[in-house]
Design an enzyme around this catalytic site. Structure first.
Site, PDB file in Angstrom:
ATOM      1  N   SER A 207     -29.906  48.179  62.604  1.00 39.19           N
ATOM      2  CA  SER A 207     -29.376  47.195  63.539  1.00 39.19           C
ATOM      3  C   SER A 207     -28.341  47.849  64.442  1.00 39.19           C
ATOM      4  CB  SER A 207     -28.716  46.036  62.782  1.00 39.19           C
ATOM      5  OG  SER A 207     -27.948  45.240  63.657  1.00 39.19           O
ATOM      6  N   TYR A 235     -22.121  43.254  56.583  1.00 41.05           N
ATOM      7  CA  TYR A 235     -23.402  43.575  57.218  1.00 41.05           C
ATOM      8  C   TYR A 235     -23.332  44.871  58.010  1.00 41.05           C
ATOM      9  CZ  TYR A 235     -27.537  43.154  60.185  1.00 41.05           C
ATOM     10  OH  TYR A 235     -28.723  43.403  60.828  1.00 41.05           O
TER      11      TYR A 235
END
Length: 298
Positions: A207, A235
């Protein structure tokens, strides 16, 4: 005198160690943080323009000789990856927590594909990345087939936006385990099958949020109090850890293994994560559909 000197140098930290500890970073600097968010914003604003020359869906060549394992393949990007690979002829293994949902998808895809060619070569196997025991069981079951594995796609991931900090039964912060530790363990345990299928590839779906991530190797669970935990911290840190692991693994794998390790970012995508966002952020997603990829585009 020499003995005393030797004993003293052994029990006391060296000057280099003291300097190293004093300089060890405990968080991103504000310039790094700002630069990271600029990367994220740039990706969102320009990703569709940069990909405008690509067809959707991107046609795949026949891959009849490939066996591919795709984690997290009942929704989002993983679902599209599994379906498109199967339709291109690959033997696809959906490694998922929910076997019922996976088998329903397989039946649906088989019905939609009927009359277009041979039945899709696709199956489902149970894998729960929140359990390292499950990772071991999956790996043992697959390696036990003594067949080749050509592509491992570590797609499954979580982003528990706004949720309090949670830990797996293995004792690890959930983002770190699902997004990094469990896929890393899975990759290593599947080496025997990947070597049988060489040249083979491990693909870690990453990501752009790794740009704002930080990994403290002495506090990967973010429990020391030096940093405040948020879901974004968990995250982004896990995605940065995944990139660091992939880089080191690629460097340490001997060339004769025939295994290649890559990280890929599909861009900013509207997936299940978006449905967990705060209402105001969900509204922003609907206001800027041009900028955000759907799973098929990703």
């Amino acid at each position: 005198m020499e003995t005393t000197s030797s004993s003293s140098s052994t029990s006391s930290p060296s000057a280099a160690e003291l300097i190293s500890k004093s300089k060890r970073k405990e968080a991103l600097g504000w310039m790094e943080w700002l630069r990271g968010w600029l990367y994220v914003i740039y990706e969102m604003l320009f990703q569709r323009i940069l990909a405008s020359h690509l067809q959707n869906p991107l046609p795949l060549p026949p891959v009849n000789d490939l066996t591919c394992i795709v984690t997290g393949s009942t929704s989002g990007i993983g679902r599209e990856i599994a379906r498109q690979l199967a339709e291109s002829g690959a033997h696809v293994v959906m490694a998922v927590r929910n076997l019922k949902a996976a088998n329903e998808l397989i039946q649906k895809w088989q019905e939609e594909w009927s009359g277009k060619g041979l039945p899709l070569n696709i199956e489902a196997m149970e894998l729960d990345l929140l359990s390292l025991d499950s990772v071991v069981r999956f790996s043992e079951a697959w390696n036990g087939r003594l067949g080749p594995l050509h592509v491992l796609i570590n797609n499954a991931g979580i982003f528990s936006i706004g949720e309090p900090q949670k830990f797996s039964k293995d004792g690890y912060e959930e983002h770190m385990q699902v997004n990094h530790l469990a896929p890393a363990l899975l990759s290593i345990l599947l080496f025997p099958s990947l070597i049988r299928g060489s040249p083979s590839r491990i693909i870690n779906v990453n990501s752009v949020m790794h740009y704002v991530g930080f990994v403290d190797t002495e506090d990967m669970n973010v429990v020391s109090g030096k940093r405040k935990y948020t879901s974004l911290t968990g995250y982004s840190g896990s995605k940065l850890a995944q990139i660091k692991f992939s880089s080191i693994l690629q460097k340490r794998l001997p060339a004769e293994s025939g295994i290649n390790v890559v990280c890929v970012s599909p861009g900013i995508v509207s997936t299940n994560v978006a449905r967990d966002l705060p209402k105001i952020v969900q509204a922003a997603y609907h206001l800027i559909p041009y900028f955000i990829f759907n799973p098929q585009e990703a």
